[in-house]
Design a protein around this motif. Structure first.
Motif, PDB file in Angstrom:
ATOM      1  N   LEU A   1       0.699  -1.220   0.097  1.00 52.76           N
ATOM      2  CA  LEU A   1      -0.006   0.019   0.102  1.00 52.76           C
ATOM      3  C   LEU A   1       0.879   1.284  -0.174  1.00 52.76           C
ATOM      4  CD1 LEU A   1      -2.733  -0.950   2.826  1.00 52.76           C
ATOM      5  CD2 LEU A   1      -2.846  -0.924   0.122  1.00 52.76           C
ATOM      6  N   SER A   2       1.949   1.123   0.593  1.00 48.26           N
ATOM      7  CA  SER A   2       2.568   2.470   0.783  1.00 48.26           C
ATOM      8  C   SER A   2       4.047   2.708   0.181  1.00 48.26           C
ATOM      9  CB  SER A   2       3.105   2.530   2.611  1.00 48.26           C
ATOM     10  OG  SER A   2       4.049   1.368   2.746  1.00 48.26           O
ATOM     11  N   ILE A   3       4.643   1.694  -0.502  1.00 48.10           N
ATOM     12  CA  ILE A   3       5.689   2.067  -1.318  1.00 48.10           C
ATOM     13  C   ILE A   3       5.355   2.012  -2.802  1.00 48.10           C
ATOM     14  CG2 ILE A   3       7.772   0.833  -2.084  1.00 48.10           C
ATOM     15  CD1 ILE A   3       8.016  -0.645   0.349  1.00 48.10           C
ATOM     16  N   PRO A   4       5.416   3.286  -3.510  1.00 53.84           N
ATOM     17  CA  PRO A   4       5.194   3.556  -4.934  1.00 53.84           C
ATOM     18  C   PRO A   4       5.367   2.630  -5.752  1.00 53.84           C
ATOM     19  CG  PRO A   4       5.868   5.556  -3.926  1.00 53.84           C
ATOM     20  CD  PRO A   4       6.284   4.370  -2.927  1.00 53.84           C
ATOM     21  N   ALA A   5       6.495   1.830  -5.914  1.00 53.30           N
ATOM     22  CA  ALA A   5       6.944   0.881  -6.706  1.00 53.30           C
ATOM     23  C   ALA A   5       5.849  -0.192  -6.829  1.00 53.30           C
ATOM     24  CB  ALA A   5       8.260   0.415  -6.878  1.00 53.30           C
ATOM     25  N   PHE A   6       5.597  -0.666  -5.555  1.00 54.64           N
ATOM     26  CA  PHE A   6       4.589  -1.852  -5.310  1.00 54.64           C
ATOM     27  C   PHE A   6       3.266  -1.553  -5.643  1.00 54.64           C
ATOM     28  CE2 PHE A   6       8.009  -3.223  -2.076  1.00 54.64           C
ATOM     29  CZ  PHE A   6       8.597  -3.984  -2.988  1.00 54.64           C
ATOM     30  N   ARG A   7       2.791  -0.415  -5.030  1.00 55.92           N
ATOM     31  CA  ARG A   7       1.283   0.140  -5.308  1.00 55.92           C
ATOM     32  C   ARG A   7       0.972   0.311  -6.633  1.00 55.92           C
ATOM     33  NH1 ARG A   7       1.861   4.878  -3.023  1.00 55.92           N
ATOM     34  NH2 ARG A   7       2.021   5.870  -5.069  1.00 55.92           N
ATOM     35  N   GLU A   8       2.116   0.870  -7.519  1.00 57.92           N
ATOM     36  CA  GLU A   8       1.650   1.229  -9.002  1.00 57.92           C
ATOM     37  C   GLU A   8       1.470  -0.164  -9.933  1.00 57.92           C
ATOM     38  OE1 GLU A   8       5.276   3.445 -10.183  1.00 57.92           O
ATOM     39  OE2 GLU A   8       4.345   5.227  -9.003  1.00 57.92           O
ATOM     40  N   ARG A   9       1.849  -1.329  -9.025  1.00 58.91           N
ATOM     41  CA  ARG A   9       1.472  -2.624  -9.957  1.00 58.91           C
ATOM     42  C   ARG A   9       0.187  -2.909  -9.908  1.00 58.91           C
ATOM     43  NH1 ARG A   9       6.465  -6.681  -7.808  1.00 58.91           N
ATOM     44  NH2 ARG A   9       8.096  -5.396  -8.586  1.00 58.91           N
ATOM     45  N   TRP A  10      -0.535  -2.529  -8.666  1.00 61.80           N
ATOM     46  CA  TRP A  10      -1.934  -2.943  -8.509  1.00 61.80           C
ATOM     47  C   TRP A  10      -2.971  -1.859  -8.644  1.00 61.80           C
ATOM     48  CZ3 TRP A  10      -4.671  -1.124  -4.412  1.00 61.80           C
ATOM     49  CH2 TRP A  10      -3.750  -0.757  -3.553  1.00 61.80           C
ATOM     50  N   LEU A  11      -2.652  -0.459  -8.438  1.00 61.01           N
ATOM     51  CA  LEU A  11      -3.179   0.695  -8.420  1.00 61.01           C
ATOM     52  C   LEU A  11      -2.540   1.435  -9.652  1.00 61.01           C
ATOM     53  CD1 LEU A  11      -5.690   2.195  -7.219  1.00 61.01           C
ATOM     54  CD2 LEU A  11      -4.057   3.188  -5.438  1.00 61.01           C
ATOM     55  N   PRO A  12      -2.871   1.550 -10.806  1.00 58.42           N
ATOM     56  CA  PRO A  12      -2.234   2.253 -11.721  1.00 58.42           C
ATOM     57  C   PRO A  12      -2.884   3.690 -12.037  1.00 58.42           C
ATOM     58  CG  PRO A  12      -3.562   0.716 -13.023  1.00 58.42           C
ATOM     59  CD  PRO A  12      -3.736   0.452 -11.347  1.00 58.42           C
ATOM     60  N   ALA A  13      -2.987   4.439 -10.815  1.00 57.71           N
ATOM     61  CA  ALA A  13      -3.628   5.685 -10.881  1.00 57.71           C
ATOM     62  C   ALA A  13      -2.604   6.747 -10.128  1.00 57.71           C
ATOM     63  CB  ALA A  13      -4.852   5.592 -10.372  1.00 57.71           C
ATOM     64  N   GLU A  14      -2.638   8.003 -10.791  1.00 55.96           N
ATOM     65  CA  GLU A  14      -2.046   8.929  -9.968  1.00 55.96           C
ATOM     66  C   GLU A  14      -2.637   9.399  -8.541  1.00 55.96           C
ATOM     67  OE1 GLU A  14       0.939  10.660 -11.013  1.00 55.96           O
ATOM     68  OE2 GLU A  14       0.937   9.254 -12.901  1.00 55.96           O
ATOM     69  N   VAL A  15      -1.667   9.138  -7.687  1.00 59.37           N
ATOM     70  CA  VAL A  15      -2.251   9.379  -6.373  1.00 59.37           C
ATOM     71  C   VAL A  15      -1.467  10.411  -5.557  1.00 59.37           C
ATOM     72  CG1 VAL A  15      -3.284   6.942  -6.260  1.00 59.37           C
ATOM     73  CG2 VAL A  15      -0.887   7.449  -5.223  1.00 59.37           C
ATOM     74  N   GLU A  16      -1.974  11.089  -4.624  1.00 58.71           N
ATOM     75  CA  GLU A  16      -1.556  11.973  -3.733  1.00 58.71           C
ATOM     76  C   GLU A  16      -1.700  11.563  -2.419  1.00 58.71           C
ATOM     77  OE1 GLU A  16      -2.006  16.473  -2.228  1.00 58.71           O
ATOM     78  OE2 GLU A  16      -3.189  15.884  -4.108  1.00 58.71           O
ATOM     79  N   ALA A  17      -0.716  11.329  -1.493  1.00 59.61           N
ATOM     80  CA  ALA A  17      -0.603  10.971  -0.301  1.00 59.61           C
ATOM     81  C   ALA A  17      -1.383  11.975   0.663  1.00 59.61           C
ATOM     82  CB  ALA A  17       0.452  10.308   0.307  1.00 59.61           C
TER      83      ALA A  17
END
Length: 113
Positions: free
Chosen positions: A30-46
């Motif tokens: 959930l928190s590491i961008p490289a991992f998160r981008e694999r399953w949530l391919p969206a631009e996010v802002e923490a």
């Protein structure tokens, strides 16, 4: 999945999942961008984070009408691994400008000419 109406009359979608993985591993996804981008391919802002427990992101749709929302991921350890709750709430300011639907059960207002 359940739907909850909040006090400001916007709606949230709440999803709860039981995962067969330790909370630390789920937190990394959930928190590491490289991992998160694999399953949530969206631009996010923490927006906020409580390490190991909760993280909130602002998302914006890539296609019209480009609505904005906030997604909260909550983690809690359980007997089998991790309970993951995902709370998705539309927060786009334009939603407040939409007229009420005809079947909204709001009081009927008549105007004298």
């Amino acid at each position: 999945m359940s739907e909850i109406e909040t006090k400001d009359r916007t709606k949230q979608l709440v999803f709860a999942y039981q995962l067969d993985a330790p909370p630390e591993k789920v937190w990394r996804a959930l928190s590491i961008p490289a991992f998160r981008e694999r399953w949530l391919p969206a631009e996010v802002e923490a927006l906020s984070s409580v390490p190991g427990e909760e993280v909130r992101y602002r998302l914006r749709e890539e296609k019209p009408p480009f609505l904005e929302s906030v997604v909260t991921f909550q983690l809690a350890p359980n007997a089998d691994g991790t309970e993951l709750r995902i709370i998705h709430q539309l927060t786009d300011a334009r939603l407040g400008q939409l007229p009420s639907p005809a079947n909204s059960n709001q009081p009927l207002m008549l105007r004298a000419a």
